[in-house]
Write a protein that holds these residues in place. Structure first.
Motif, mmCIF file in Angstrom:
data_model
loop_
_atom_site.group_PDB
_atom_site.id
_atom_site.type_symbol
_atom_site.label_atom_id
_atom_site.label_comp_id
_atom_site.label_asym_id
_atom_site.label_seq_id
_atom_site.Cartn_x
_atom_site.Cartn_y
_atom_site.Cartn_z
ATOM 1 N N ILE A 160 16.611 24.082 43.849
ATOM 2 C CA ILE A 160 17.116 24.583 42.785
ATOM 3 C C ILE A 160 16.023 25.134 42.167
ATOM 4 N N PRO A 161 15.781 26.415 41.439
ATOM 5 C CA PRO A 161 16.792 27.349 41.468
ATOM 6 C C PRO A 161 16.660 28.292 42.764
ATOM 7 N N GLY A 162 15.964 28.203 43.883
ATOM 8 C CA GLY A 162 15.759 29.014 44.859
ATOM 9 C C GLY A 162 14.733 29.876 44.672
ATOM 10 N N CYS A 163 14.595 30.938 45.498
ATOM 11 C CA CYS A 163 13.551 32.033 45.364
ATOM 12 C C CYS A 163 14.052 32.947 44.284
ATOM 13 N N VAL A 164 12.880 33.559 43.824
ATOM 14 C CA VAL A 164 13.393 34.894 42.911
ATOM 15 C C VAL A 164 13.969 36.059 44.022
ATOM 16 N N GLN A 165 13.092 36.109 44.890
ATOM 17 C CA GLN A 165 13.817 37.219 45.777
ATOM 18 C C GLN A 165 14.901 36.599 46.564
ATOM 19 N N ARG A 166 15.995 37.505 46.801
ATOM 20 C CA ARG A 166 17.254 37.043 47.458
ATOM 21 C C ARG A 166 17.794 37.665 48.547
ATOM 22 N N PRO A 167 18.243 37.021 49.549
ATOM 23 C CA PRO A 167 18.540 35.666 49.467
ATOM 24 C C PRO A 167 17.541 34.703 49.631
ATOM 25 N N ARG A 168 16.280 35.091 49.970
ATOM 26 C CA ARG A 168 15.091 34.316 50.086
ATOM 27 C C ARG A 168 13.965 35.203 50.092
ATOM 28 N N LEU A 169 12.648 34.826 50.095
ATOM 29 C CA LEU A 169 11.559 35.494 50.225
ATOM 30 C C LEU A 169 11.362 36.086 51.638
ATOM 31 N N PRO A 170 10.802 37.130 52.108
ATOM 32 C CA PRO A 170 10.706 37.648 53.506
ATOM 33 C C PRO A 170 9.874 36.959 54.226
ATOM 34 N N PHE A 171 10.230 36.540 55.624
ATOM 35 C CA PHE A 171 9.436 36.240 56.623
ATOM 36 C C PHE A 171 9.161 37.134 57.561
ATOM 37 N N ALA A 172 7.502 37.026 57.676
ATOM 38 C CA ALA A 172 6.985 38.041 58.675
ATOM 39 C C ALA A 172 6.506 37.217 59.780
ATOM 40 N N VAL A 173 7.227 37.281 60.730
ATOM 41 C CA VAL A 173 7.198 36.247 61.970
ATOM 42 C C VAL A 173 6.133 36.824 62.908
ATOM 43 N N ALA A 174 5.032 35.941 63.247
ATOM 44 C CA ALA A 174 4.059 36.165 64.379
ATOM 45 C C ALA A 174 4.587 35.883 65.516
ATOM 46 N N ALA A 175 4.661 36.727 66.476
ATOM 47 C CA ALA A 175 5.255 36.349 67.967
ATOM 48 C C ALA A 175 4.767 37.228 68.981
ATOM 49 N N THR A 176 4.607 36.935 70.329
ATOM 50 C CA THR A 176 4.416 37.540 71.245
ATOM 51 C C THR A 176 5.343 37.159 72.497
ATOM 52 N N GLY A 177 5.595 36.058 72.535
ATOM 53 C CA GLY A 177 6.356 35.470 73.545
ATOM 54 C C GLY A 177 7.678 35.792 73.261
ATOM 55 N N PRO A 178 8.712 35.252 74.242
ATOM 56 C CA PRO A 178 10.192 35.580 74.242
ATOM 57 C C PRO A 178 10.848 34.727 73.295
ATOM 58 N N ARG A 179 10.387 33.606 73.075
ATOM 59 C CA ARG A 179 11.247 32.655 72.202
ATOM 60 C C ARG A 179 10.757 33.099 70.720
ATOM 61 N N GLY A 180 9.519 33.302 70.410
ATOM 62 C CA GLY A 180 8.872 33.767 69.270
ATOM 63 C C GLY A 180 9.700 35.151 68.799
ATOM 64 N N LEU A 181 9.852 35.946 69.610
ATOM 65 C CA LEU A 181 10.348 37.295 69.484
ATOM 66 C C LEU A 181 11.846 37.182 68.951
ATOM 67 N N ARG A 182 12.614 36.293 69.752
ATOM 68 C CA ARG A 182 13.975 35.921 69.512
ATOM 69 C C ARG A 182 13.827 35.308 67.888
ATOM 70 N N LEU A 183 12.992 34.817 67.470
ATOM 71 C CA LEU A 183 13.123 34.063 66.203
ATOM 72 C C LEU A 183 12.611 35.267 65.191
ATOM 73 N N ALA A 184 11.781 36.256 65.637
ATOM 74 C CA ALA A 184 11.397 37.503 64.676
ATOM 75 C C ALA A 184 12.554 38.117 64.337
ATOM 76 N N ALA A 185 13.593 38.362 65.592
ATOM 77 C CA ALA A 185 14.662 39.185 65.673
ATOM 78 C C ALA A 185 15.776 38.491 64.645
ATOM 79 N N ARG A 186 15.857 37.210 64.872
ATOM 80 C CA ARG A 186 16.906 36.707 64.057
ATOM 81 C C ARG A 186 16.502 36.370 62.601
ATOM 82 N N TYR A 187 15.508 36.033 62.190
ATOM 83 C CA TYR A 187 15.008 35.454 60.900
ATOM 84 C C TYR A 187 14.047 36.355 60.186
ATOM 85 N N GLY A 188 13.509 37.255 60.972
ATOM 86 C CA GLY A 188 12.198 38.028 60.211
ATOM 87 C C GLY A 188 12.785 39.237 59.413
ATOM 88 N N GLN A 189 11.943 39.577 58.317
ATOM 89 C CA GLN A 189 12.140 40.526 57.798
ATOM 90 C C GLN A 189 10.894 41.729 58.348
#
Length: 300
Positions: A160-189
């Motif tokens: 509490i109180p959480g991020c100033v940016q809502r719903p949270r600060l952005p994630f920039a997901v570094a990935a090249t393999g299939p599992r990482g790219l799936r994480l980028a697709a789901r959670y990344g901005q």
């Protein structure tokens, strides 16, 4: 498509002996964002000065006003989601909501075993990353989190109180393999890549462009599998690790040519390293500043 230009400032200088001046100059030059590596030490800098990423970014937040700030990248190598979330919420507050978290699975560098663990295999790193990112997402969006996983736990962790940016600060997901790219697709901005490391020593610029095109297509496939529009994600290229790693900073024209070819691949942000004499990131500072001041207009 507009192309943003950002920089990486390695945390190797004392704050009052050039560190502060570099961050303030980056904002004066108009960079969209300034990032730093989140390592305990790194490659050829191992036996020299190296400062912590979060304290450095907090100090940078206090002397800048507009420029975004972030890590490229944070990893599970020596971070735990519970403590990291608290630090990120605090940094987001100090900066007035200007923080982006670059996050990746980590590698096999000097700090990968700094806590005394045995080196993780690529699969072990991917397994941890697959748990790390979703838990961090929950910690940054919920007031209280409890979780028991294979690698990480949280017991009524309060944020509490959480991020100033809502719903949270952005994630920039570094990935090249299939599992990482799936994480980028789901959670990344945003999605981050340095290119194909297999091409670093002996590849050609043309091969690198094709490899990046292929990575982008795999990201689009991962987004499609989740029903997400791939255009929602920014695409960030961290330069310095492709076969033409030094050429983009040799002249304004060389950079504009490099950036234009990669904008055509869908990249929305190009990140260049702040020059450090006598290292792999050496560059003419006058050329570097000219690129910062003039490249964007030529790319419009």
């Amino acid at each position: 498509m507009s192309l943003r230009l950002s920089t990486v400032i390695l945390p190797h200088r004392r704050w009052h002996e050039g560190g502060r001046a570099t961050w303030t100059r980056a904002e004066q030059l108009g960079f969209h964002a300034a990032y730093t590596y989140d390592h305990l030490s790194w490659r050829t800098f191992r036996d020299g000065p190296w400062f912590g990423a979060i304290p450095t970014l907090t100090a940078a937040a206090s002397v800048t006003e507009r420029m975004r700030l972030g890590t490229l990248v944070t990893s599970p190598n020596f971070r735990h989601p519970v403590t990291l979330a608290k630090e990120l919420i605090s940094l987001d507050d100090v900066s007035g909501g200007r923080v982006t978290l670059g996050v990746g699975a980590g590698g096999t560098g000097f700090d990968a075993t700094a806590l005394g663990q045995e080196p993780w295999t690529p699969r072990e790193r991917a397994d941890r990353f697959a748990e790390f990112v979703p838990l961090l997402d929950r910690l940054l969006t919920q007031d209280a989190v409890s979780y028991e996983g294979n690698f990480y736990s949280a017991h009524e962790a309060r944020n509490i109180p959480g991020c100033v940016q809502r719903p949270r600060l952005p994630f920039a997901v570094a990935a090249t393999g299939p599992r990482g790219l799936r994480l980028a697709a789901r959670y990344g901005q945003a999605w981050v890549t340095t290119g194909d490391p297999k091409l670093y020593e002996t590849g050609t610029p043309e091969q690198s462009v094709q490899a990046l095109r292929d990575q982008g297509e795999r990201l689009a496939d991962a987004c499609a599998a989740l029903g997400r529009d791939a255009a929602e994600l920014d695409r960030v290229l961290l330069t310095g690790f492709t076969p033409d790693r030094t050429r983009p900073l040799e002249s304004l024209d060389a950079f504009v040519d490099f950036a234009g070819r990669h904008r055509a691949l869908g990249f929305t942000e190009i990140v260049v390293h702040w020059p450090i004499p006598g290292t792999d990131f050496a560059a003419d500072e006058k050329v570097f500043e000219r690129i910062a001041l003039e490249a964007a207009q030529q790319l419009d």
